[in-house]
Design an enzyme around this catalytic site. Structure first.
Site, PDB file in Angstrom:
ATOM      1  NE  ARG A  44      -1.873   2.282   8.180  1.00 21.98           N
ATOM      2  CZ  ARG A  44      -1.881   2.487   9.502  1.00 21.98           C
ATOM      3  NH1 ARG A  44      -2.108   1.731  10.608  1.00 21.98           N
ATOM      4  NH2 ARG A  44      -1.515   3.606   9.885  1.00 21.98           N
ATOM      5  CB  THR A 102     -11.350   2.986   6.427  1.00 24.54           C
ATOM      6  OG1 THR A 102     -10.097   2.398   5.543  1.00 24.54           O
ATOM      7  CG2 THR A 102     -12.340   3.637   5.511  1.00 24.54           C
ATOM      8  CG  ASP A 129       4.706   6.157   6.179  1.00 23.23           C
ATOM      9  OD1 ASP A 129       5.727   5.138   5.534  1.00 23.23           O
ATOM     10  OD2 ASP A 129       3.720   6.310   5.998  1.00 23.23           O
ATOM     11  CG  ASP A 152       6.198   8.378   3.778  1.00 26.86           C
ATOM     12  OD1 ASP A 152       5.914   7.950   2.403  1.00 26.86           O
ATOM     13  OD2 ASP A 152       5.504   9.023   4.295  1.00 26.86           O
TER      14      ASP A 152
HETATM   15  C1  PRP Z   1       2.446   0.352   6.430  1.00 24.04           C
HETATM   16  C2  PRP Z   1       3.254  -0.731   6.717  1.00 24.04           C
HETATM   17  C3  PRP Z   1       2.468  -1.668   6.858  1.00 24.04           C
HETATM   18  C4  PRP Z   1       1.028  -1.035   7.127  1.00 24.04           C
HETATM   19  C5  PRP Z   1       1.084  -1.588   8.912  1.00 24.04           C
HETATM   20  O1  PRP Z   1       2.302   0.610   4.949  1.00 24.04           O
HETATM   21  O2  PRP Z   1       4.486  -0.881   5.953  1.00 24.04           O
HETATM   22  O3  PRP Z   1       2.234  -2.377   5.601  1.00 24.04           O
HETATM   23  O4  PRP Z   1       1.312   0.203   7.096  1.00 24.04           O
HETATM   24  O5  PRP Z   1      -0.451  -1.046   9.312  1.00 24.04           O
HETATM   25  P1  PRP Z   1      -1.356  -1.821   9.546  1.00 24.04           P
HETATM   26  O6  PRP Z   1      -1.006  -2.863  10.385  1.00 24.04           O
HETATM   27  O7  PRP Z   1      -2.484  -0.866  10.412  1.00 24.04           O
HETATM   28  O8  PRP Z   1      -2.216  -2.481   8.502  1.00 24.04           O
HETATM   29  P2  PRP Z   1       1.448   1.616   4.171  1.00 24.04           P
HETATM   30  O9  PRP Z   1      -0.209   1.413   4.093  1.00 24.04           O
HETATM   31  O10 PRP Z   1       1.893   2.951   4.681  1.00 24.04           O
HETATM   32  O11 PRP Z   1       2.033   1.620   2.789  1.00 24.04           O
HETATM   33  P3  PRP Z   1       3.479   1.926   2.322  1.00 24.04           P
HETATM   34  O12 PRP Z   1       4.123   0.727   2.735  1.00 24.04           O
HETATM   35  O13 PRP Z   1       3.407   1.715   0.615  1.00 24.04           O
HETATM   36  O14 PRP Z   1       3.936   3.232   2.498  1.00 24.04           O
HETATM   37  N1  URA Z   2       2.584   2.121   9.165  1.00 20.62           N
HETATM   38  C1  URA Z   2       3.951   2.910   9.379  1.00 20.62           C
HETATM   39  O1  URA Z   2       4.657   2.965   8.554  1.00 20.62           O
HETATM   40  N2  URA Z   2       4.116   3.278  10.612  1.00 20.62           N
HETATM   41  C2  URA Z   2       3.248   2.983  11.460  1.00 20.62           C
HETATM   42  O2  URA Z   2       3.465   3.421  12.763  1.00 20.62           O
HETATM   43  C3  URA Z   2       1.848   2.717  11.284  1.00 20.62           C
HETATM   44  C4  URA Z   2       1.758   2.048  10.056  1.00 20.62           C
END
Ligand code: PRP
Ligand code: URA
Length: 209
Positions: free
Chosen positions: A104, A108, A200, A203
Site C-alpha cells: 500500500r 494514498t 501491521d 511487520d
Molecule cells: C497490508 C496487508 C494487505 C493490505 C491491506 O499489506 O497485508 O495486503 O495491507 O490493505 P488494503 O485492504 O487497504 O489494501 P502492506 O501494504 O502493509 O504490505 P506488506 O504485507 O508488504 O507489509
Molecule cells: N494492513 C495491515 O497490516 N493492517 C491494517 O490494519 C491495515 C492494513
C-alpha cells in the site's frame, strides 16, 4: 453478490485474541496465524466435490470417496499472506502456490503491484487468495483482478481480520468471490488501519516493526 463468511469457531476466536495483543511476539504471532489458516481452510474446503471410487481394504472391496475435478492453488498477497500458506499446505499438501506482490502506498493507501508469479495451470484450479488483513480492500481487489486476467474463474478470498469498508469494496468489484474471515472489525482509522485490528500484519509476522 458474494457471501461474507465469518468463521466464528471458539478456537479461532481464542487464537486471534492472542494475536491482537500487542505483547505477542513474532514467533507466537506466526504460529497462531498458520494454525488459524489451517482451521479456516477446513471450512473453506467444505464444498470440494467428491467422486466415488472403488478400493480394496485388507478385508474386501468397497466404495470410497476422493476429491475430484479441479485441484487447488493457494495465492498469498506478499508479504503478509505468506504467513497463512503453511497452515493451508498442512491441510492440502499437493496444492500449488502462486505469489502476488502488492504494497500500500503510505500516502494514498492505494495498492502498488511489484510481483506476480502464478502456476501455469492456475486457470484450471480452485484458487484461495490469502491475506490476513482486508482494510480498504484495494489490495485484495487488485489481486483478484490479476487472477482473473490469468483466467481464474473459481476464486475464494481468505483473510483473518476484515473491515466493513474492505468487504464492501471486494463485494462490489468481485461479486463472484466469497470472502472468508475470522473477524469483522469495526472500521478503518484515518491511516486506513483496521480498528481494533492487530496492527501491521506484515511487520508483526516478520519482526520489522
Ligand atoms: C497490508 C496487508 C494487505 C493490505 C491491506 O499489506 O497485508 O495486503 O495491507 O490493505 P488494503 O485492504 O487497504 O489494501 P502492506 O501494504 O502493509 O504490505 P506488506 O504485507 O508488504 O507489509
Ligand atoms: N494492513 C495491515 O497490516 N493492517 C491494517 O490494519 C491495515 C492494513
Amino acid at each position: 453478490m458474494s457471501t461474507l463468511h465469518v468463521i466464528d469457531h471458539p478456537l479461532i476466536a481464542h487464537k486471534l485474541s492472542i494475536m491482537r495483543n500487542k505483547k505477542t511476539g513474532s514467533k507466537d504471532f506466526r504460529e497462531l496465524l498458520n494454525e488459524i489458516a489451517m482451521l479456516m481452510g477446513y471450512e473453506l474446503t467444505r464444498d470440494l466435490p467428491l467422486e466415488e471410487i472403488t478400493i480394496e481394504t485388507p478385508l474386501q472391496k468397497t466404495k470410497a470417496y476422493t476429491i475430484s475435478g479441479k485441484k487447488l492453488a493457494i495465492v498469498p498477497i506478499l508479504r503478509a499472506g505468506i504467513g497463512m500458506v503453511d497452515g493451508l499446505l498442512d491441510l492440502v499438501p499437493v496444492a500449488k502456490v502462486g505469489h502476488i506482490g502488492l504494497y500500500r502506498d503510505p500516502e494514498t493507501h492505494l495498492p502498488v503491484t511489484y510481483y506476480c508469479k502464478l502456476p501455469a495451470d492456475i486457470d484450471q484450479r480452485i484458487v484461495i487468495l490469502v491475506d490476513p488483513m482486508l482494510a480498504t480492500g484495494g489490495s485484495a481487489s487488485d489481486a483478484l483482478t490479476k487472477l482473473k486476467e490469468h483466467g481464474c474463474t473459481h476464486i475464494k478470498f481468505m483473510c483473518l481480520v476484515a473491515a466493513p469498508e474492505g468487504v464492501a469494496k471486494v463485494q462490489a468489484d468481485h461479486p463472484d468471490v466469497d470472502i472468508f474471515t475470522a473477524a469483522l472489525d469495526e472500521k478503518l482509522n484515518d491511516h486506513a488501519y483496521i480498528v481494533p485490528g492487530l496492527g501491521d500484519a506484515g511487520d508483526r509476522i516478520f519482526g520489522t516493526i
